[in-house]
Design an enzyme around this catalytic site. Structure first.
Site, PDB file in Angstrom:
ATOM      1  N   GLU A 189      -3.272   7.676  -4.193  1.00  0.00           N
ATOM      2  CA  GLU A 189      -3.319   6.440  -3.420  1.00  0.00           C
ATOM      3  C   GLU A 189      -3.220   5.264  -4.384  1.00  0.00           C
ATOM      4  OE1 GLU A 189      -5.957   4.912   0.232  1.00  0.00           O
ATOM      5  OE2 GLU A 189      -7.045   4.861  -1.669  1.00  0.00           O
ATOM      6  N   TYR A 226       0.855  -1.197   0.000  1.00  0.00           N
ATOM      7  CA  TYR A 226       0.000   0.000   0.000  1.00  0.00           C
ATOM      8  C   TYR A 226       0.886   1.240   0.000  1.00  0.00           C
ATOM      9  CZ  TYR A 226      -3.022   3.773   1.546  1.00  0.00           C
ATOM     10  OH  TYR A 226      -3.676   4.973   1.618  1.00  0.00           O
TER      11      TYR A 226
END
Length: 403
Positions: free
Chosen positions: A213, A125
């Site tokens: 993101e 992530y």
């Protein structure tokens, strides 16, 4: 301004970030040709079909009409069309769509990058955004990438790392190496990650983004580092510098009332409450929403009419607020600094008459230049408008009309 995955990836690629290649389509008839073209460009034999909506959790989401997930693996060219049929045109409901399915107008046919090899595949992530508390940009990253990153953050926060970047100095080489080290990478993957992070940060700064993101960033079986997904929010205030990005806006993904308000230069954000707000100035808007909460109500919107609160703008603002069926009252709170209160009052009276029957009570607080004259205009209008002077009076009147 939010972007679709394929749009965010196009920005990333322009800054040298490795991405999962794909082709976006808006018709089932285009599926086979797109998949064949992708095969020619990448050599892929399996494909991933992804719904393009402004919401996360697509892989676990469900298309209401077909029961398909929003991300589907098609194991071969003959499977692509069926996968597209299961998604395109349907309404995809995810954990981020608030119980309402969002129509899928486009799908991305992407290469399958989870191919076997000598090295272990891992999902990471990573995001870049502004940390307002420190006044610095921050790169947030974790070895636990994938669909359950929210659970990771809640249950094992020690697995979430943060690297703060002074915007005046920019991202330094030692910081990219630190990130790669914390992710447990070595060799070719370590080197590829340092380049990936540097390019990602350049994309964030160069595009005037509010957030990038990527979940997941994939370390492939041959030690490449690529963006498999992208969730990008651009700063609306900087779009004048990026005309090519401004053209990426997809108004079908936005609230129709917010789109209408933007078209007439009103700052409007829909909320879930029952009291409509009409103010001038963001600070006053926040204070007005607080007073509504204190009075027992809930703000139904943020609406800033700006410094030119004339009759035309006030009328448009009323019409936009009244589109929300949950609105049970409207609180107008205007400070007359640049604009005169009596002109605003006349605008309210004219707007009320032009619109006709307004089915909810209106509370008006006008303070500043010519406030006394403004109150006289409201009181003498004969309309069902409650004029108040003090903030507390406004709160009390809201409580009264909601009772």
């Amino acid at each position: 301004m939010n972007l679709h995955e394929y749009q965010g990836k196009s920005i990333l690629k322009s800054y040298g970030v490795g991405i999962q290649e794909g082709i976006v389509i808006d018709s089932v008839d285009q599926a086979t040709d797109a998949a064949q073209k992708l095969t020619e460009e990448t050599g892929t034999g399996w494909y991933v079909v992804k719904a393009q909506i402004h919401a996360g959790g697509r892989g676990k989401g469900t298309v209401e009409e077909t029961g398909s997930h929003g991300v589907v693996l098609a194991k071969g060219l003959d499977k692509v069309t069926d996968a597209v049929k299961g998604i395109l045109g349907g309404h995809l409901e995810t954990a981020q769509t608030n119980g309402v399915g969002k129509k899928v107008n486009k799908v991305l046919i992407a290469q399958d990058v989870y191919y076997p090899g000598e090295s272990e595949i891992s999902e990471i992530y990573m995001s870049v955004l502004l940390d307002r508390e420190s006044g610095q940009n921050v790169i947030v990253y974790s070895t636990e990438g994938g669909m359950d990153i929210e659970t990771v953050a809640e249950e094992t926060p020690e697995k979430i790392y943060k690297e703060f970047v002074d915007p005046a100095l920019g991202l330094q080489g030692f910081q990219t190496r630190k990130i790669a080290f914390n992710l447990g990478l070595s060799g070719a993957a370590f080197k590829a990650m340092t380049k990936f992070v540097a390019s990602l940060y350049s994309a964030y700064v160069g595009s005037d983004a509010s957030m990038f993101e990527i979940n997941p960033v994939l370390k492939t079986s041959d030690d490449k580092i690529i963006a498999v997904d992208s969730k990008v929010t651009l700063d609306d205030n900087a779009l004048f510098r990026h005309k090519e990005y401004a053209e990426m806006r997809d108004v079908t993904e936005e609230d129709p009332t917010e789109v209408e308000a933007k078209a007439v230069d009103l700052n409007y954000v829909k909320l879930d409450g029952n009291v409509g707000c009409m103010v001038n100035g963001a600070g006053l808007a926040m204070a007005t929403m607080d007073i509504i909460k204190f009075s027992g109500g809930d703000p139904a919107n943020f609406l800033d009419v700006g410094g030119t609160a004339n009759a035309e703008r006030v009328e448009k603002a009323f019409k936009i607020i009244l589109k929300d069926p949950n609105v049970k009252a409207i609180l107008v709170n205007i400070f007359g600094g640049i604009v005169r209160c009596d002109r605003v009052a006349q605008g309210i009276v004219d707007a009320y008459k032009n619109i006709g029957n307004i089915p909810v009570p209106i509370i008006v607080r006008l303070q500043g230049t010519n406030a006394a004259e403004a109150k006289e205009l409201i009181d003498a209008s004969g309309l069902d408008v409650h004029s108040v002077v003090q903030f507390q009076e406004a709160a009390d009147k809201v409580s009264e009309v909601l009772a």
